[in-house]
Design a protein around this motif. Structure first.
Motif, PDB file in Angstrom:
ATOM      1  N   UNK A  24       0.876  -1.167   0.000  1.00  0.00           N
ATOM      2  CA  UNK A  24       0.000   0.000   0.000  1.00  0.00           C
ATOM      3  C   UNK A  24       0.910   1.212   0.000  1.00  0.00           C
ATOM      4  N   UNK A  25       0.793   2.037  -1.045  1.00  0.00           N
ATOM      5  CA  UNK A  25       1.666   3.201  -1.183  1.00  0.00           C
ATOM      6  C   UNK A  25       1.149   4.375  -0.360  1.00  0.00           C
ATOM      7  N   UNK A  26       2.079   5.022   0.299  1.00  0.00           N
ATOM      8  CA  UNK A  26       1.841   6.254   1.029  1.00  0.00           C
ATOM      9  C   UNK A  26       2.849   7.265   0.495  1.00  0.00           C
ATOM     10  N   UNK A  27       2.696   8.533   0.875  1.00  0.00           N
ATOM     11  CA  UNK A  27       3.637   9.536   0.390  1.00  0.00           C
ATOM     12  C   UNK A  27       4.901   9.556   1.227  1.00  0.00           C
ATOM     13  N   UNK A  28       4.774   9.917   2.500  1.00  0.00           N
ATOM     14  CA  UNK A  28       5.923  10.015   3.407  1.00  0.00           C
ATOM     15  C   UNK A  28       5.417   9.839   4.836  1.00  0.00           C
ATOM     16  N   UNK A  29       6.241   9.315   5.731  1.00  0.00           N
ATOM     17  CA  UNK A  29       5.795   9.062   7.103  1.00  0.00           C
ATOM     18  C   UNK A  29       5.309  10.301   7.858  1.00  0.00           C
ATOM     19  N   UNK A  57       2.083  12.585  -3.513  1.00  0.00           N
ATOM     20  CA  UNK A  57       0.794  12.088  -4.009  1.00  0.00           C
ATOM     21  C   UNK A  57       0.840  11.778  -5.503  1.00  0.00           C
ATOM     22  N   UNK A  58       1.460  12.644  -6.276  1.00  0.00           N
ATOM     23  CA  UNK A  58       1.549  12.422  -7.730  1.00  0.00           C
ATOM     24  C   UNK A  58       2.179  11.056  -8.026  1.00  0.00           C
ATOM     25  N   UNK A  59       3.277  10.747  -7.329  1.00  0.00           N
ATOM     26  CA  UNK A  59       3.970   9.472  -7.557  1.00  0.00           C
ATOM     27  C   UNK A  59       3.086   8.289  -7.191  1.00  0.00           C
ATOM     28  N   UNK A  60       2.332   8.414  -6.100  1.00  0.00           N
ATOM     29  CA  UNK A  60       1.436   7.325  -5.699  1.00  0.00           C
ATOM     30  C   UNK A  60       0.353   7.105  -6.741  1.00  0.00           C
ATOM     31  N   UNK A  61      -0.230   8.193  -7.230  1.00  0.00           N
ATOM     32  CA  UNK A  61      -1.298   8.102  -8.234  1.00  0.00           C
ATOM     33  C   UNK A  61      -0.769   7.471  -9.521  1.00  0.00           C
ATOM     34  N   UNK A  62       0.364   7.956 -10.000  1.00  0.00           N
ATOM     35  CA  UNK A  62       0.964   7.386 -11.215  1.00  0.00           C
ATOM     36  C   UNK A  62       1.353   5.927 -10.980  1.00  0.00           C
ATOM     37  N   UNK A  63       1.846   5.622  -9.781  1.00  0.00           N
ATOM     38  CA  UNK A  63       2.214   4.239  -9.449  1.00  0.00           C
ATOM     39  C   UNK A  63       1.032   3.296  -9.507  1.00  0.00           C
ATOM     40  N   UNK A  64      -0.139   3.739  -9.053  1.00  0.00           N
ATOM     41  CA  UNK A  64      -1.340   2.908  -9.142  1.00  0.00           C
ATOM     42  C   UNK A  64      -1.779   2.794 -10.604  1.00  0.00           C
ATOM     43  N   UNK A 103      -4.128   8.644  -1.232  1.00  0.00           N
ATOM     44  CA  UNK A 103      -3.819   9.846  -2.016  1.00  0.00           C
ATOM     45  C   UNK A 103      -4.772  10.992  -1.669  1.00  0.00           C
ATOM     46  N   UNK A 104      -4.365  12.190  -2.030  1.00  0.00           N
ATOM     47  CA  UNK A 104      -5.214  13.372  -1.851  1.00  0.00           C
ATOM     48  C   UNK A 104      -6.105  13.518  -3.080  1.00  0.00           C
ATOM     49  N   UNK A 105      -7.404  13.576  -2.851  1.00  0.00           N
ATOM     50  CA  UNK A 105      -8.359  13.693  -3.944  1.00  0.00           C
ATOM     51  C   UNK A 105      -8.109  14.934  -4.792  1.00  0.00           C
ATOM     52  N   UNK A 106      -7.734  16.049  -4.161  1.00  0.00           N
ATOM     53  CA  UNK A 106      -7.505  17.277  -4.930  1.00  0.00           C
ATOM     54  C   UNK A 106      -6.348  17.099  -5.906  1.00  0.00           C
ATOM     55  N   UNK A 107      -5.308  16.366  -5.502  1.00  0.00           N
ATOM     56  CA  UNK A 107      -4.182  16.108  -6.408  1.00  0.00           C
ATOM     57  C   UNK A 107      -4.647  15.212  -7.552  1.00  0.00           C
ATOM     58  N   UNK A 108      -5.417  14.191  -7.236  1.00  0.00           N
ATOM     59  CA  UNK A 108      -5.943  13.303  -8.279  1.00  0.00           C
ATOM     60  C   UNK A 108      -6.773  14.081  -9.290  1.00  0.00           C
ATOM     61  N   UNK A 109      -7.653  14.956  -8.817  1.00  0.00           N
ATOM     62  CA  UNK A 109      -8.496  15.731  -9.733  1.00  0.00           C
ATOM     63  C   UNK A 109      -7.666  16.626 -10.645  1.00  0.00           C
ATOM     64  N   UNK A 110      -6.611  17.234 -10.103  1.00  0.00           N
ATOM     65  CA  UNK A 110      -5.744  18.078 -10.941  1.00  0.00           C
ATOM     66  C   UNK A 110      -5.000  17.231 -11.970  1.00  0.00           C
ATOM     67  N   UNK A 111      -4.566  16.042 -11.591  1.00  0.00           N
ATOM     68  CA  UNK A 111      -3.840  15.183 -12.526  1.00  0.00           C
ATOM     69  C   UNK A 111      -4.754  14.680 -13.641  1.00  0.00           C
ATOM     70  N   UNK A 112      -5.994  14.380 -13.309  1.00  0.00           N
ATOM     71  CA  UNK A 112      -6.970  13.976 -14.327  1.00  0.00           C
ATOM     72  C   UNK A 112      -7.249  15.151 -15.257  1.00  0.00           C
TER      73      UNK A 112
END
Length: 171
Positions: free
Chosen positions: A17-22, A55-62, A72-81
């Motif tokens: 399960x990917x996370x960003x940073x501790x 977050x970007x790396x996690x989203x791209x990784x999935x 992931x942060x939904x706001x980052x996902x929406x911007x990437x989409x």
């Protein structure tokens, strides 16, 4: 903060399960606390935590199937989409929490009042229309600066820290 998962793998028990940073509230602390409190899932026992860095790396990784799931942060996902970095059909949202504060700007308590007011005015009168900030944030509904207070807007962050055993006491 949704958990994103590839369409091929919708279960995370025993997997990465990917996370960003501790130290990230939305990218690690909150999802870890929620997974434990709401589903009884614990890092190292029920899944292997891995850290992508952001977050970007996690989203791209999935999306690229490097991780079966990520917090992931939904706001980052929406911007990437919106920027066509990933396609909605590459991901499925498994869970969505309440919205977390993103970034806060503050003033030191002892600024001269006129300087403090000038700084506040600069933020709240910022001309968003046709700006690069508006282009980046408009699709996530965040194209504005809003007044916030620690007690109200950071309550969820304090709750997560308490669940994780975090402390910010000065010694």
């Amino acid at each position: 903060m949704p958990a994103a998962a590839s369409r091929r793998s919708r279960t995370s028990r025993g997997k990465k399960l990917a996370f960003t940073a501790p130290t990230s509230n939305s990218g690690y602390k909150a999802p870890s606390a929620m997974l434990k409190a709401e589903y009884g899932l614990e890092a190292g026992k029920d899944f292997e935590p891995v850290f992508s860095g952001k977050h970007d790396n996690s989203i791209i990784g999935v999306a690229n199937k490097d991780y079966p799931a990520a917090a992931i942060a939904n706001s980052v996902l929406q911007r990437m989409i919106a920027r066509d970095v990933v396609q909605p059909e590459q991901l499925v949202s498994l869970y969505t929490s309440q919205t977390f504060p993103t970034t806060g700007y503050g003033l030191v308590y002892n600024l001269k009042p006129e300087l403090a007011e000038s700084i506040k005015d600069a933020f709240f009168s910022f001309p968003w229309e046709d700006s690069a900030l508006a282009a980046e944030f408009e699709k996530s509904g965040e194209a504005q600066f809003i007044p916030i207070d620690y007690k109200t807007h950071w309550e969820v962050v304090r709750q997560v820290d308490a669940a994780m055993g975090g402390s910010y006491e000065c010694r």
